[in-house]
Design an enzyme around this catalytic site. Structure first.
Site, PDB file in Angstrom:
ATOM      1  N   GLU A 327       4.055   1.053  -8.517  1.00  9.88           N
ATOM      2  CA  GLU A 327       2.695   0.445  -8.051  1.00  9.88           C
ATOM      3  C   GLU A 327       3.058  -1.043  -7.928  1.00  9.88           C
ATOM      4  O   GLU A 327       3.614  -1.876  -8.996  1.00  9.88           O
ATOM      5  CB  GLU A 327       1.656   0.544  -9.116  1.00  9.88           C
ATOM      6  CG  GLU A 327       1.083   2.044  -9.176  1.00  9.88           C
ATOM      7  CD  GLU A 327      -0.199   2.177 -10.240  1.00  9.88           C
ATOM      8  OE1 GLU A 327      -1.093   2.853 -10.037  1.00  9.88           O
ATOM      9  OE2 GLU A 327      -0.280   1.247 -11.192  1.00  9.88           O
ATOM     10  N   CYS A 328       2.544  -1.755  -6.680  1.00  7.77           N
ATOM     11  CA  CYS A 328       2.690  -3.167  -6.449  1.00  7.77           C
ATOM     12  C   CYS A 328       4.164  -3.651  -6.911  1.00  7.77           C
ATOM     13  O   CYS A 328       5.138  -3.361  -6.087  1.00  7.77           O
ATOM     14  CB  CYS A 328       1.615  -3.808  -7.196  1.00  7.77           C
ATOM     15  SG  CYS A 328       1.115  -5.571  -6.787  1.00  7.77           S
ATOM     16  N   GLY A 329       4.312  -4.169  -8.084  1.00  7.05           N
ATOM     17  CA  GLY A 329       5.662  -4.725  -8.149  1.00  7.05           C
ATOM     18  C   GLY A 329       6.848  -3.471  -8.254  1.00  7.05           C
ATOM     19  O   GLY A 329       7.755  -3.936  -7.825  1.00  7.05           O
ATOM     20  N   MET A 332       7.356  -2.779  -4.860  1.00  5.56           N
ATOM     21  CA  MET A 332       8.566  -3.692  -4.068  1.00  5.56           C
ATOM     22  C   MET A 332       9.978  -3.451  -4.564  1.00  5.56           C
ATOM     23  O   MET A 332      10.709  -3.828  -4.120  1.00  5.56           O
ATOM     24  CB  MET A 332       8.037  -5.171  -4.543  1.00  5.56           C
ATOM     25  CG  MET A 332       6.677  -5.628  -3.570  1.00  5.56           C
ATOM     26  SD  MET A 332       6.304  -7.196  -3.989  1.00  5.56           S
ATOM     27  CE  MET A 332       5.207  -7.076  -5.325  1.00  5.56           C
ATOM     28  N   THR A 432       2.778   2.298  -3.724  1.00  2.00           N
ATOM     29  CA  THR A 432       1.398   1.827  -3.273  1.00  2.00           C
ATOM     30  C   THR A 432       1.372   0.202  -3.573  1.00  2.00           C
ATOM     31  O   THR A 432       1.799  -0.279  -4.756  1.00  2.00           O
ATOM     32  CB  THR A 432       0.222   2.364  -3.886  1.00  2.00           C
ATOM     33  OG1 THR A 432      -0.092   2.157  -5.296  1.00  2.00           O
ATOM     34  CG2 THR A 432       0.236   3.982  -3.605  1.00  2.00           C
TER      35      THR A 432
END
Length: 444
Positions: A327-329, A332, A432
């Site tokens: 999720e997010c971080g 990435m 995501t």
């Protein structure tokens, strides 16, 4: 039976409501009370401070993403407490244009749903009696959101305080505290809000000072007396499905954004949480059936993450045969590379082709409704997911298959669809930019 409560809010962000909330939590705790904190809205950072101040885990409530049954279930966290203190987000009535599950995400929705009067924090710098006009307008805006009283913040002098109090008296609004300016109780901030609680070695000293400060300038007895019983509602929400029976959960300073209610849901279904630290070059437990990388601040630790070859190679091996989600971080980190603010590219795990950059910062903020394009272990079949996105990363490349159709709170599509890739050994990697909050019971 749940405890009586108050919701601490303000006309806008930046008024000092977090400092007041922390001071009240710590001050009441010092008096021997069990105080249950809550946070209105999708926030990971404030609740960690709440938990440190109260000694009880702070729980998020969100009227856009959560059903009535879900909110009722979360209110049960206050069982055994003497007092509930919930902190609002932004301004009291600020939310999105279109309603979600039980409201538009405004703090006022939570106050009304739970039956908690509002304790209003007002930054009175640069004004006097006019502050009463602002408070009176907020007090009358919604009949189902009563105002318990006000705490004046950033009072410049005794004369200034007397003028503001005169205005409040004329408006019939009780003043329950008046805080003079004191920079030493301010908490350091970063682009997503406060610096994380675990990054502040002086946190307990700050909380003790905030407790002393608030206790000296607020009427704690009157504040406690203003609390009202938490409204009991039927608990009907289904828990979010656990992504696996044994969940390897990345957990350290780079990966710390996990909602407590999701972990509680997973554990309630019998799942075992197996924390590991990527920053310590640890790998997912080999007994795990799934790996979950939460959000956080990987951009602050990108050189170190890039150098953790044991973590990167271990996660690649794990992903060949088992699901991995970020999720997010975390998303990435699963990508090919991350460009830091200084323009330096750091190699990430490479399980997805995602390339992101903080050299080209752009704020992405808002609720998200996601309809997965393929089955997910943690998503109801054919259902939608409600979440929230808040980051400053720019997507340079997102070449893998889209994970979901994603829309904002107005129903408009967003480009951050997430990604998915099947591995040769039968595993699946997905990610995501939005943080999952709850399954969508209303699909609108």
């Amino acid at each position: 039976m749940t405890a009586p409560g108050l919701l601490i809010s303000a006309p806008a962000s930046g008024t000092g409501k977090t400092t007041v909330t922390l001071g009240l939590l710590a001050a009441f705790r010092a008096r021997g009370l069990a105080v249950q904190p809550f946070k209105s809205g999708p926030d990971y950072i404030d609740p960690a401070f709440h938990s440190a101040a109260a000694g009880r885990v702070s729980v998020n409530m969100d009227s856009w993403a959560m059903s009535r049954g879900r909110l009722a279930g979360l209110a049960c966290a206050a069982t055994g407490a003497d007092l509930v203190l919930a902190e609002g987000s932004m301004g009291l009535f600020d939310g999105v244009a279109l309603p979600g599950e039980t409201g538009n995400g405004a703090s006022a929705d939570i106050a009304a749903r739970m039956g908690w009067p509002v304790l209003l924090v007002l930054d009175v710098s640069g004004q006097a009696q006019t502050a009463a006009a602002v408070a009176a307008g907020l007090a009358r805006f919604r009949a189902d959101v009563p105002l318990a009283g006000v705490i004046l913040n950033k009072v410049a002098s005794p004369r200034h305080e007397a003028l503001v109090r005169a205005g409040m008296a004329a408006a019939g609004l009780p003043v329950l505290g008046a805080l003079p300016r004191r920079a030493s109780v301010a908490l350091p901030e970063r682009h997503l809000g406060l610096v994380q609680a675990e990054e502040l070695p002086q946190l307990q000293a700050l909380l003790a000072e905030a407790a002393e400060f608030v206790a000296a300038h607020c009427d704690l007895d009157a504040i406690r007396a203003a609390a009202r019983p938490t409204r009991t509602l039927p608990v009907q929400a289904k828990p979010m499905p656990a992504p696996g029976e044994r969940i390897a959960l990345a957990r350290d300073a780079a990966f710390s954004f996990v909602y407590p209610h999701l972990l509680a849901d997973w554990r309630a279904q019998g799942a075992t949480i197996l924390p590991f630290s990527p920053l310590a070059d640890e790998v997912p437990d080999d007994s795990a059936t799934v790996c979950w990388l939460p959000g956080g601040y990987p951009e602050l630790h990108a050189p170190r993450l890039s150098a953790c070859t044991g973590f990167r190679e271990g996660l690649r091996a794990f992903a060949q045969t088992r699901p991995v989600h970020g999720e997010c971080g975390g998303y990435m980190t699963l990508g090919a590379g991350l460009v830091a603010a200084d323009g330096t590219r750091h190699e990430m795990v490479g399980l997805l082709g995602l390339e992101t950059s903080f050299a080209k910062r752009k704020m992405h903020l808002g609720y998200r409704l996601a309809r997965p394009l393929r089955p997910l272990p943690w998503a109801p079949a054919g259902g939608a997911l409600r979440g929230h996105e808040f980051h400053y990363a720019t997507i340079l490349a997102q070449p893998d298959a889209a994970l979901a159709q994603v829309a904002d709170a107005n129903g408009d599509p967003v480009a951050e669809t997430g990604s998915s890739r099947d591995m040769a050994g039968g595993g699946r990697v997905s990610g995501t930019f939005f943080h999952l909050i709850a399954a969508a019971e209303s699909q609108a």
